[in-house]
Structures are given as structure tokens and as C-alpha cells.
Design an enzyme around this catalytic site. Structure first.
Site, PDB file in Angstrom:
ATOM      1  N   THR A  81      37.837  56.235  72.224  1.00  0.00           N
ATOM      2  CA  THR A  81      38.063  56.910  70.936  1.00  0.00           C
ATOM      3  C   THR A  81      37.116  58.096  70.836  1.00  0.00           C
ATOM      4  OG1 THR A  81      38.783  54.853  69.949  1.00  0.00           O
ATOM      5  CG2 THR A  81      38.007  56.564  68.436  1.00  0.00           C
TER       6      THR A  81
ATOM      7  N   LYS B 151      44.451  59.111  66.411  1.00  0.00           N
ATOM      8  CA  LYS B 151      43.655  57.882  66.568  1.00  0.00           C
ATOM      9  C   LYS B 151      42.718  57.675  65.370  1.00  0.00           C
ATOM     10  CE  LYS B 151      41.333  54.464  68.064  1.00  0.00           C
ATOM     11  NZ  LYS B 151      41.763  53.165  68.469  1.00  0.00           N
TER      12      LYS B 151
ATOM     13  N   LEU C 143      46.619  44.619  53.786  1.00  0.00           N
ATOM     14  CA  LEU C 143      46.407  44.516  52.345  1.00  0.00           C
ATOM     15  C   LEU C 143      45.770  43.170  52.027  1.00  0.00           C
ATOM     16  CD1 LEU C 143      49.524  46.010  50.476  1.00  0.00           C
ATOM     17  CD2 LEU C 143      47.258  47.008  50.783  1.00  0.00           C
TER      18      LEU C 143
ATOM     19  N   ALA D  28      42.700  41.197  50.998  1.00  0.00           N
ATOM     20  CA  ALA D  28      41.360  41.416  50.439  1.00  0.00           C
ATOM     21  C   ALA D  28      40.368  40.518  51.157  1.00  0.00           C
ATOM     22  CB  ALA D  28      41.383  41.093  48.952  1.00  0.00           C
TER      23      ALA D  28
ATOM     24  N   GLY E  30      34.995  45.158  59.278  1.00  0.00           N
ATOM     25  CA  GLY E  30      33.876  45.179  60.217  1.00  0.00           C
ATOM     26  C   GLY E  30      34.412  45.467  61.605  1.00  0.00           C
TER      27      GLY E  30
ATOM     28  N   CYS F 272      35.154  49.093  65.581  1.00  0.00           N
ATOM     29  CA  CYS F 272      35.945  50.337  65.479  1.00  0.00           C
ATOM     30  C   CYS F 272      35.928  50.960  64.090  1.00  0.00           C
ATOM     31  CB  CYS F 272      37.381  50.058  65.899  1.00  0.00           C
ATOM     32  SG  CYS F 272      37.471  49.318  67.527  1.00  0.00           S
TER      33      CYS F 272
ATOM     34  N   ARG G 242      30.098  42.346  66.420  1.00  0.00           N
ATOM     35  CA  ARG G 242      29.636  43.679  66.004  1.00  0.00           C
ATOM     36  C   ARG G 242      30.101  43.973  64.576  1.00  0.00           C
ATOM     37  NH1 ARG G 242      31.581  47.117  71.068  1.00  0.00           N
ATOM     38  NH2 ARG G 242      33.117  45.430  71.110  1.00  0.00           N
TER      39      ARG G 242
HETATM   40  C1  UGA Z   1      41.300  48.158  65.043  1.00  0.00           C
HETATM   41  C2  UGA Z   1      42.750  48.672  64.930  1.00  0.00           C
HETATM   42  O1  UGA Z   1      43.533  47.729  64.198  1.00  0.00           O
HETATM   43  C3  UGA Z   1      43.355  48.881  66.319  1.00  0.00           C
HETATM   44  O2  UGA Z   1      44.658  49.441  66.197  1.00  0.00           O
HETATM   45  C4  UGA Z   1      42.474  49.847  67.094  1.00  0.00           C
HETATM   46  O3  UGA Z   1      42.945  50.050  68.420  1.00  0.00           O
HETATM   47  C5  UGA Z   1      41.059  49.281  67.184  1.00  0.00           C
HETATM   48  O4  UGA Z   1      40.551  49.082  65.844  1.00  0.00           O
HETATM   49  C6  UGA Z   1      40.203  50.280  67.926  1.00  0.00           C
HETATM   50  O5  UGA Z   1      40.056  51.416  67.457  1.00  0.00           O
HETATM   51  O6  UGA Z   1      39.776  49.988  69.054  1.00  0.00           O
HETATM   52  P1  UGA Z   1      40.176  45.746  65.503  1.00  0.00           P
HETATM   53  O7  UGA Z   1      38.883  46.416  65.169  1.00  0.00           O
HETATM   54  O8  UGA Z   1      40.274  44.884  66.708  1.00  0.00           O
HETATM   55  O9  UGA Z   1      41.341  46.868  65.670  1.00  0.00           O
HETATM   56  O10 UGA Z   1      40.553  44.810  64.286  1.00  0.00           O
HETATM   57  P2  UGA Z   1      41.527  44.832  62.999  1.00  0.00           P
HETATM   58  O11 UGA Z   1      42.486  43.731  63.123  1.00  0.00           O
HETATM   59  O12 UGA Z   1      42.084  46.168  62.761  1.00  0.00           O
HETATM   60  O13 UGA Z   1      40.486  44.489  61.844  1.00  0.00           O
HETATM   61  C7  UGA Z   1      39.401  45.363  61.512  1.00  0.00           C
HETATM   62  C8  UGA Z   1      38.643  44.843  60.317  1.00  0.00           C
HETATM   63  O14 UGA Z   1      39.435  44.928  59.129  1.00  0.00           O
HETATM   64  C9  UGA Z   1      38.233  43.373  60.433  1.00  0.00           C
HETATM   65  O15 UGA Z   1      36.932  43.229  59.934  1.00  0.00           O
HETATM   66  C10 UGA Z   1      39.231  42.650  59.545  1.00  0.00           C
HETATM   67  O16 UGA Z   1      38.750  41.430  59.042  1.00  0.00           O
HETATM   68  C11 UGA Z   1      39.448  43.672  58.460  1.00  0.00           C
HETATM   69  N1  UGA Z   1      40.730  43.534  57.749  1.00  0.00           N
HETATM   70  C12 UGA Z   1      41.896  43.733  58.411  1.00  0.00           C
HETATM   71  C13 UGA Z   1      40.749  43.218  56.393  1.00  0.00           C
HETATM   72  O17 UGA Z   1      39.694  43.024  55.754  1.00  0.00           O
HETATM   73  N2  UGA Z   1      41.955  43.136  55.754  1.00  0.00           N
HETATM   74  C14 UGA Z   1      43.121  43.338  56.395  1.00  0.00           C
HETATM   75  O18 UGA Z   1      44.190  43.256  55.744  1.00  0.00           O
HETATM   76  C15 UGA Z   1      43.104  43.641  57.746  1.00  0.00           C
END
Ligand code: UGA
Length: 433
Positions: free
Chosen positions: A123, A208, A254, A256, A261, A264, A331
Site C-alpha cells: 500500500t 487503494k 456497518l 458498531a 484496528g 491497515c 497490531r
Molecule cells: C482491510 C480491508 O478490508 C482490506 O480490503 C484491505 O486489503 C486490508 O485492510 C489492507 O489494506 O491490507 P483488514 O485490516 O484485514 O482488511 O480487516 P477488516 O476486516 O477490514 O477490518 C478492519 C477493522 O475494522 C477491524 O478492526 C474490524 O474489527 C473493524 N470493523 C470492520 C468494524 O469495526 N466494523 C465493521 O463493520 C467492519
């Protein structure tokens, strides 16, 4: 097609294993010899469902995948070289630290022997791929290579599935020749009709950051609505459902919770804000998303302490330590941040996580680890569900609560039904309910 992937972190390793699954001869390179030895023994340095099976298949059976710590040899024969090294946040500024990318670009430039593509998959802020090109041009003439931006959209915990069945593939190219090679590379995805977004290098790099930042915005938005729901007696899950059915809004991201965290969103949001600042563009929406998310941890901790009357010397339980389920990645884990603040206030923290305890304990010696969720909850005054692992969804709460009538449950991820638990007489606090 022969592929070389430089950097065997999360993105590099998943990308390498999945390209081998597509049938390409793939070499993954890393300077860290211990890591390479481990990988050659089929041991994945992190927990990700399905990855060890792919390693085993392509290292030992098809032999399409190999690991090496020699960059020169691996670049000589490659048709495509992917840069997948880390781009961490610089400590104070929030900018992405690109020093690993520049180092690798220099090394690649000294080892190009025939035409190849050099692809940034890490990224990287807009402008980085062009800078990589300038570095390579110091040693190689323009006819011998092209640069491409090809960001990844893998989620930890479901990365292999995301690679094999992506919503889209984005390729940023400067000419038809490189575009055609990239389209050929992703031809195996034609079967499930994956859209390929072919664009300029700059647009690809922005896609991205804009994608991750938009998802982070959705999360901060719904968390602010959750705060409002708590004040007015509404239920955030019903609200999110009612909103998400509208196709223009969509139901994903969506949920909550304690805030976003992981490795990324927090870093990418800050880096995108900085890119806007440097270009004198008002991105106050994203600054608000970022500062609200940063402040959410202390707000939630305050709520836990005041509602449960936690005092110095009391014990609290944290269920789930990874930043999300199905990973051992801690992380920017909201669970650990909350546990740390509580511990600084003299509260003992018992915890359990199916995969992340070893990583968590390394950096947080104050955590008292337990063998399972039930053991972690014994003699605690407060139970915090910090990560929504499936095994926490159907706990026998009667067994947990036992005779501890005053025990408070803080379900930060809303995996239980607040109405049911409140009717059963539990001191249950959801998020936004
Ligand atoms: C995220 C993106 O979803 C990927 O598409 C991207 O490739 C990746 O970053 C990256 O840039 O490498 P990731 O960090 O693995 O992926 O996890 P997510 O599933 O996106 O969750 C990120 C954070 O948001 C987590 O802390 C999760 O608990 C939180 N989250 C997610 C919420 O609080 N509410 C939600 O509805 C969804």
C-alpha cells in the site's frame, strides 16, 4: 509466466501462494533467513486459515512455489516482480515510511537482465510507483521494464478467499504492453468474471487508500450513530439493518464496535490525510473519522469502569485479543488497548483468545492467560467481549455467571441479543443498545 514476490509478510506470502495455485512458477524472497527457512519447512509465521495447506501443496507437490533470500537470482529470470514489503507509519508524522520500497527498487534495478514488469502491491501513497520507476531508470533503460500499480484488497482471516474471488482487480499501467501482461496474469479469474479495473498508475494508488478510508469512514459513522442510540433508547443493530438494506448504502462495514484496528485502516487513514494536506486539499471528513476512532478506546474504557464500578485490585476478563477474528494479528488491537488502560488503573486482566495469546503476551506481560473462555471468566467482576470469535457466540453464560450476581458483561461487538440477556437479569451492556 515466472513471478518473483519481494517481501514475505502477510501480503507477499498470500499473493505468492495464491499465484502458485493459479499455476505460475513463483519465488518469494525475503532478507530474513530464519523466515525463509521456516517457510521452506512449510511453517507459516502467522495464523491465516488455509495458507499452510497451499504452502504444502505448492512447495512439496507441484513445486511451483519456492522461497529464497537471494534477490538478484530471483529477479534475473522473472517476468513480473512484485514489491510487497511493509510500509509502516512513520512514528510522529503518520506518513507511510517508504524506505523498504526504495531499497528494494534499487536492488531490483541492479538485477534486471531481461524485460520485466515491476509491480507495487504494497500500500503506497500516490506518486510512489512513479518514483520506483525513476530509481530503476538510474540503472536500466526504459525498454527493459515497465512499472505497474496493483493494490491488494485482502482481509486478514479470509485472505485466500478474497484473492481467489475478489470483487475487482485494479491495475494501474502506463501502456498497453504492461496492461496486457497484467490481464493475462489475472486470466484465471475470468472464470468467475472478476471485473478488472484498468486505469492510470495514480488512480490505482488512490483507489487503494480511498477504499480503505471509505470503509473506515463507514465504521466511525456507525459508531457515532451507536453513541446516539445509547442516549435515545434505539438499537444500533436494528438501525444498521434498516440502513444497510438500501443498496446505495450496503450492509457491510456497518457493525458498531470499539473502533477499527489492525495493520491497515489506522495507518492508511492517517497516510491519506497527509497526502491531502500536502496537496492543500480539505479532507476534514477523514480527519474526523481518524480522531474519533483514536478517542473511542478511552471513551469505551470510561464506560466500562463507570457502569461496573471497577476499582483498583479488581479483575476484568478480556475475551478476544486479536484485532478481529480468524487471525493472530494484534497490531492496533482495540482489545489490547482497552486492557492496557484498565491495567494502568490497577485492574488485573485475565484473558483468552483462540490464536493471539502468544503474540499478545510477548508485548503485554501484564496479561494473565487462560486455557479457555470459562477459565478466563472465573472470579472476574467484568467480562469484556473484545473480538467476535465464533466460539464466544454461544457461551453458556449461566455457567460463567454462576453465583456472581453483579458480574457485568460488556459486549463490544454485539454478538448477544441485549433484550434476551437483560430479560434474564444479566448486567449486559452492548454497543449502541
Ligand atoms: C482491510 C480491508 O478490508 C482490506 O480490503 C484491505 O486489503 C486490508 O485492510 C489492507 O489494506 O491490507 P483488514 O485490516 O484485514 O482488511 O480487516 P477488516 O476486516 O477490514 O477490518 C478492519 C477493522 O475494522 C477491524 O478492526 C474490524 O474489527 C473493524 N470493523 C470492520 C468494524 O469495526 N466494523 C465493521 O463493520 C467492519
Amino acid at each position: 509466466m515466472k513471478l518473483t514476490i519481494i517481501g514475505t509478510g502477510y501480503v507477499g506470502l498470500i499473493t505468492g501462494a495464491c499465484f502458485a495455485e493459479f499455476g505460475y512458477e513463483t519465488v518469494c524472497v525475503d532478507k530474513d533467513l530464519d523466515r525463509i527457512n521456516q517457510l521452506n519447512d512449510c511453517i507459516c509465521p502467522f495464523y491465516e486459515p488455509g495458507v499452510e495447506e497451499l504452502l504444502n501443496k505448492h512447495l512439496n507437490k507441484t513445486k511451483l512455489l519456492s522461497f529464497s533470500n537471494s534477490l538478484p537470482q530471483s529477479v534475473h529470470n522473472a517476468d513480473i516482480v512484485f514489491i510487497t514489503v511493509g510500509t509502516p507509519s512513520k512514528r510522529l508524522e503518520g506518513d507511510a515510511d517508504l524506505s523498504f520500497v526504495w531499497d528494494v527498487a534499487r536492488e531490483i534495478s541492479q538485477n534486471i537482465k531481461k524485460y520485466c514488469l515491476v509491480v507495487t502491491k504494497s500500500t503506497v501513497p500516490v506518486g510512489t510507483t512513479q518514483h520506483v520507476k525513476q530509481i530503476i531508470l538510474e540503472n536500466v533503460n526504459q525498454e527493459s521494464f515497465d512499472v505497474v500499480s496493483n493494490p491488494e484488497f485482502l482481509r486478514e482471516g479470509s485472505a485466500i478467499d478474497d484473492f481467489m474471488r475478489p470483487d475487482r482487480v485494479v491495475i494501474g499501467c502506463e501502456n498497453k504492453k504492461s496492461e496486457n501482461i497484467m490481464k493475462e496474469l489475472y486470466r484465471p479469474l475470468n472464470l468467475n468474471e472478476t471485473p478488472i479495473v484498468s486505469t492510470s498508475i495514480e488512480s490505482s494508488e488512490v483507489i487503494k487508500y480511498a477504499s480503505n478510508s471509505f470503509l473506515a469512514t463507514k465504521i466511525s459513522f456507525i459508531n457515532q450513530v451507536a453513541n446516539l442510540c445509547e442516549q435515545v433508547g434505539a438499537n444500533i443493530q436494528d438501525v444498521a439493518k434498516g440502513m444497510g438494506i438500501d443498496k446505495r448504502i450496503g450492509s457491510k462495514f456497518l457493525h458498531a464496535g470499539p473502533g477499527y484496528g489492525g495493520s491497515c485502516f489506522p495507518k492508511d487513514v492517517k497516510a491519506f490525510i497527509n497526502t491531502a494536506k500536502k496537496n492543500n486539499v480539505d479532507f476534514s471528513i477523514l480527519s474526523a473519522v481518524d480522531s474519533f476512532n483514536d478517542g473511542r478506546i478511552s471513551e469505551i474504557t470510561k464506560k466500562i469502569i463507570s457502569k461496573s464500578n471497577l476499582n483498583k485490585g479488581d479483575t476484568a476478563t478480556m475475551l478476544g485479543l486479536s484485532f478481529k477474528p480468524n487471525t493472530d494479528d494484534i497490531r492496533d488491537s482495540t482489545s489490547i488497548k482497552i486492557a492496557k488502560i484498565l491495567n494502568e488503573k490497577g485492574i488485573n486482566i485475565k484473558c483468552y483468545d483462540p490464536e493471539a495469546m502468544t503474540n499478545a503476551k510477548k508485548e503485554n506481560s501484564f496479561l494473565v492467560l487462560s486455557d479457555d473462555a470459562y477459565a478466563a471468566c472465573e472470579e472476574s467482576k467484568v467480562i469484556i467481549i473484545g473480538t467476535e470469535w465464533n466460539e464466544f457466540r454461544a457461551l453458556d453464560l449461566k455457567q460463567i455467571i454462576g453465583k456472581q450476581n453483579n458480574l457485568c458483561i460488556f459486549d463490544l461487538r454485539n454478538i448477544y441479543n441485549p433484550k434476551e440477556l437483560k430479560e434474564l437479569g444479566y448486567n449486559y451492556f452492548g454497543t449502541g443498545t
